[in-house]
Design an enzyme around this catalytic site. Structure first.
Site, PDB file in Angstrom:
ATOM      1  N   GLU A 108     -27.997  37.408  46.357  1.00 21.52           N
ATOM      2  CA  GLU A 108     -27.864  37.850  44.976  1.00 21.52           C
ATOM      3  C   GLU A 108     -29.171  38.448  44.468  1.00 21.52           C
ATOM      4  O   GLU A 108     -30.261  37.994  44.813  1.00 21.52           O
ATOM      5  CB  GLU A 108     -27.454  36.664  44.097  1.00 21.52           C
ATOM      6  CG  GLU A 108     -26.068  36.167  44.471  1.00 21.52           C
ATOM      7  CD  GLU A 108     -25.580  35.010  43.606  1.00 21.52           C
ATOM      8  OE1 GLU A 108     -24.381  34.953  43.364  1.00 21.52           O
ATOM      9  OE2 GLU A 108     -26.397  34.175  43.182  1.00 21.52           O
ATOM     10  N   CYS A 121     -35.164  40.743  40.078  1.00 18.99           N
ATOM     11  CA  CYS A 121     -35.497  39.520  40.818  1.00 18.99           C
ATOM     12  C   CYS A 121     -34.854  39.616  42.200  1.00 18.99           C
ATOM     13  O   CYS A 121     -33.631  39.701  42.322  1.00 18.99           O
ATOM     14  CB  CYS A 121     -34.971  38.326  40.018  1.00 18.99           C
ATOM     15  SG  CYS A 121     -35.302  36.763  40.821  1.00 18.99           S
ATOM     16  N   CYS A 128     -32.594  28.957  51.812  1.00 17.79           N
ATOM     17  CA  CYS A 128     -34.007  28.585  51.816  1.00 17.79           C
ATOM     18  C   CYS A 128     -34.198  27.371  52.709  1.00 17.79           C
ATOM     19  O   CYS A 128     -33.373  26.461  52.721  1.00 17.79           O
ATOM     20  CB  CYS A 128     -34.467  28.262  50.397  1.00 17.79           C
ATOM     21  SG  CYS A 128     -36.260  28.107  50.264  1.00 17.79           S
ATOM     22  N   CYS A 132     -36.554  22.022  47.714  1.00 20.55           N
ATOM     23  CA  CYS A 132     -36.945  21.631  46.362  1.00 20.55           C
ATOM     24  C   CYS A 132     -35.717  21.024  45.682  1.00 20.55           C
ATOM     25  O   CYS A 132     -34.634  21.609  45.703  1.00 20.55           O
ATOM     26  CB  CYS A 132     -37.464  22.830  45.575  1.00 20.55           C
ATOM     27  SG  CYS A 132     -38.891  23.613  46.369  1.00 20.55           S
ATOM     28  N   CYS A 135     -33.420  22.929  42.874  1.00 18.28           N
ATOM     29  CA  CYS A 135     -33.070  24.338  43.080  1.00 18.28           C
ATOM     30  C   CYS A 135     -31.722  24.447  43.796  1.00 18.28           C
ATOM     31  O   CYS A 135     -31.505  23.804  44.827  1.00 18.28           O
ATOM     32  CB  CYS A 135     -34.164  25.021  43.892  1.00 18.28           C
ATOM     33  SG  CYS A 135     -33.812  26.761  44.179  1.00 18.28           S
ATOM     34  N   CYS A 356     -32.827  31.425  36.675  1.00 14.99           N
ATOM     35  CA  CYS A 356     -33.697  30.903  37.734  1.00 14.99           C
ATOM     36  C   CYS A 356     -33.065  29.699  38.406  1.00 14.99           C
ATOM     37  O   CYS A 356     -32.608  28.776  37.724  1.00 14.99           O
ATOM     38  CB  CYS A 356     -35.012  30.400  37.150  1.00 14.99           C
ATOM     39  SG  CYS A 356     -35.929  31.603  36.252  1.00 14.99           S
TER      40      CYS A 356
HETATM   41  N1  SAH Z   1     -39.490  30.004  46.905  1.00 13.83           N
HETATM   42  C1  SAH Z   1     -40.219  30.749  45.915  1.00 13.83           C
HETATM   43  C2  SAH Z   1     -39.385  31.811  45.281  1.00 13.83           C
HETATM   44  C3  SAH Z   1     -38.247  31.295  44.412  1.00 13.83           C
HETATM   45  S1  SAH Z   1     -38.783  31.520  42.809  1.00 13.83           S
HETATM   46  C4  SAH Z   1     -40.841  29.805  44.943  1.00 13.83           C
HETATM   47  O1  SAH Z   1     -40.587  28.610  45.030  1.00 13.83           O
HETATM   48  O2  SAH Z   1     -41.640  30.225  44.126  1.00 13.83           O
HETATM   49  C5  SAH Z   1     -37.646  30.798  41.802  1.00 13.83           C
HETATM   50  C6  SAH Z   1     -38.309  30.117  40.612  1.00 13.83           C
HETATM   51  O3  SAH Z   1     -37.294  29.426  39.884  1.00 13.83           O
HETATM   52  C7  SAH Z   1     -39.273  29.077  41.105  1.00 13.83           C
HETATM   53  O4  SAH Z   1     -40.332  28.858  40.250  1.00 13.83           O
HETATM   54  C8  SAH Z   1     -38.353  27.893  41.148  1.00 13.83           C
HETATM   55  O5  SAH Z   1     -39.046  26.726  41.234  1.00 13.83           O
HETATM   56  C9  SAH Z   1     -37.570  28.061  39.871  1.00 13.83           C
HETATM   57  N2  SAH Z   1     -36.316  27.317  39.866  1.00 13.83           N
HETATM   58  C10 SAH Z   1     -35.631  26.883  40.928  1.00 13.83           C
HETATM   59  N3  SAH Z   1     -34.540  26.205  40.562  1.00 13.83           N
HETATM   60  C11 SAH Z   1     -34.531  26.200  39.215  1.00 13.83           C
HETATM   61  C12 SAH Z   1     -33.619  25.697  38.244  1.00 13.83           C
HETATM   62  N4  SAH Z   1     -32.513  25.051  38.590  1.00 13.83           N
HETATM   63  N5  SAH Z   1     -33.904  25.906  36.949  1.00 13.83           N
HETATM   64  C13 SAH Z   1     -35.004  26.593  36.593  1.00 13.83           C
HETATM   65  N6  SAH Z   1     -35.881  27.110  37.467  1.00 13.83           N
HETATM   66  C14 SAH Z   1     -35.653  26.920  38.765  1.00 13.83           C
END
Ligand code: SAH
Length: 381
Positions: A108, A121, A128, A132, A135, A356
């Site tokens: 996406e 984005c 991945c 985390c 996420c 995000c």
């Molecule tokens: N792997 C990289 C790129 C992904 S960035 C990284 O970790 O930076 C995606 C951003 O959205 C990151 O800052 C991630 O931590 C955040 N994110 C992930 N899941 C989220 C959620 N459920 N709600 C809000 N932000 C989230």
């Protein structure tokens, strides 16, 4: 005619299912490719312009190449762009494309307009390999790295949809590598794709408007600093190792002190003094207390940074909740009072699951995540 009367190279053309995809090349690599074929290097620049500036995927349209060269190229090369299978529009103007890849996986890509700024984005991996806990991409598991063509192809298809006349005013002004995947674990392909984002013959974006976001792959941050000048964002999410170990398991490998030291080394390589964006997702009752904010404020005195607070975006079966507005405001205020540039990110596109952490695509998981963890060191050397 029996096949053994064919010359070997004909056999090769006949049986090779796939032609070389010209989307897979950075400008430098396409120059080398042409050089190896005995062609002039400027041909590469011409083709890069056609593909990325003028948004064409048809070699026959590349009219400033000689007919012979075009015909020659058509035999072994093509411009293969990923296929958009679904486009969704949010009530706030955010747009999301579901892009199907050759192997049946989907990724996406999201466009977020805001005033004059238009941010795309982009995803870097199918799923991945990091885990985390907050996420939704992590839930999908991991399939594979995206190719250069699949990464830059997201910009290509979004630009085609948003700016049908390539000569008209730019609609996408910013790119953030914040979609699915950890960009620094697909280092080489991400670098080549970002080179195209910056190249004036391709997308010509300003280096401050291309941001790579990482959960903190320290050796790859150093490599990036030595290779390319783009903006860096760190997914920090916790003010101490004990908490970050739980939220971002990669922290067990590269703890906060090492990560912040790498951020400072990154900034030292830059001509102009810039700041690192520190992303911090606010999870109710987990990392959003006043004490967390104070610890974070103190911790980030070590690195020139701007803090980006992200209210958590829920997804099915998550155990986390978004912090209340009161807690978000309090957290924000403590950071501002301590002198930090702080921004609370507006939630955009959540009605189409484009916010995000909500990007999921369709991942045929074959993660064997533990294995990928142990490989992290090797892939970043
Ligand atoms: N792997 C990289 C790129 C992904 S960035 C990284 O970790 O930076 C995606 C951003 O959205 C990151 O800052 C991630 O931590 C955040 N994110 C992930 N899941 C989220 C959620 N459920 N709600 C809000 N932000 C989230």
């Amino acid at each position: 005619m029996s096949s053994n009367t064919l010359k070997p190279q004909h056999v090769l053309t006949e049986i090779s299912a796939e032609k070389t995809n010209l989307m897979d090349f950075s400008t430098e690599k396409l120059k080398a490719f042409f050089h190896d074929r005995g062609e002039k290097a400027f041909r590469a620049t011409q083709i890069i312009k056609w593909i990325h500036q003028y948004n064409t995927d048809n070699l026959a349209e590349m009219t400033n190449l000689s007919k012979t060269l075009r015909q020659e190229l058509e035999k072994s090369c093509e411009v293969r762009v990923p296929e958009v299978t679904l486009e969704q529009r949010s009530s706030d103007g955010t747009r999301k494309w579901l892009i199907r890849l050759d192997d049946g996986n989907s990724i996406e890509t999201v466009f977020i307009p805001e005033g004059k700024r238009g941010t795309l984005c982009i995803s870097s991996q199918i799923g991945c390999a990091l885990d985390c806990t907050f996420c939704s991409t992590a839930r999908q598991g991991f399939n594979r790295n995206l190719t250069v063509g699949e990464i830059i192809g997201q910009l290509w298809v979004a630009k085609k949809a948003l700016q049908p006349d390539p000569k008209s005013e730019r609609v996408i002004s910013n790119v953030v590598m914040m979609g699915m995947g950890e960009p620094l674990l697909n280092y080489n392909n991400v670098i080549d794709a970002m080179q195209l984002m910056l190249d004036d013959n391709a997308y010509g974006l300003s280096k401050r408007r291309v941001t790579l976001s990482t959960s903190g792959v320290v050796p790859a941050i150093d490599r990036l600093a030595a290779t390319m000048d783009v903006a860096l964002a760190i997914s920090l999410h916790a003010p101490n190792d004990a908490l970050r170990n739980q939220l971002v398991p990669l922290n067990r490998k590269y703890p906060i002190a090492e990560l912040l030291a790498a951020c400072n080394r990154f900034l030292e390589k830059k001509a102009s003094r810039e700041r690192i964006t520190m992303e911090y997702v606010l999870l109710d009752g987990i990392n959003d207390s006043a004490e967390d904010a104070r610890q974070l404020a103190k911790l980030l005195k070590q690195v020139p940074s701007k803090i980006n607070l992200i209210p958590f975006n829920p997804f099915p079966e998550t155990r986390y909740k978004r912090s209340s507005q009161t807690r978000i405001n309090r957290f924000h205020a403590i950071l501002v009072d301590a002198g930090h540039i702080t921004l609370t990110r507006k939630t955009r596109g959540d009605d189409i699951d484009a916010a995000c952490g909500q990007l999921a695509g369709k991942v045929n998981d074959r993660s064997r995540r533990e294995l990928h963890f142990s490989r992290i060191e090797n892939t970043t050397k």
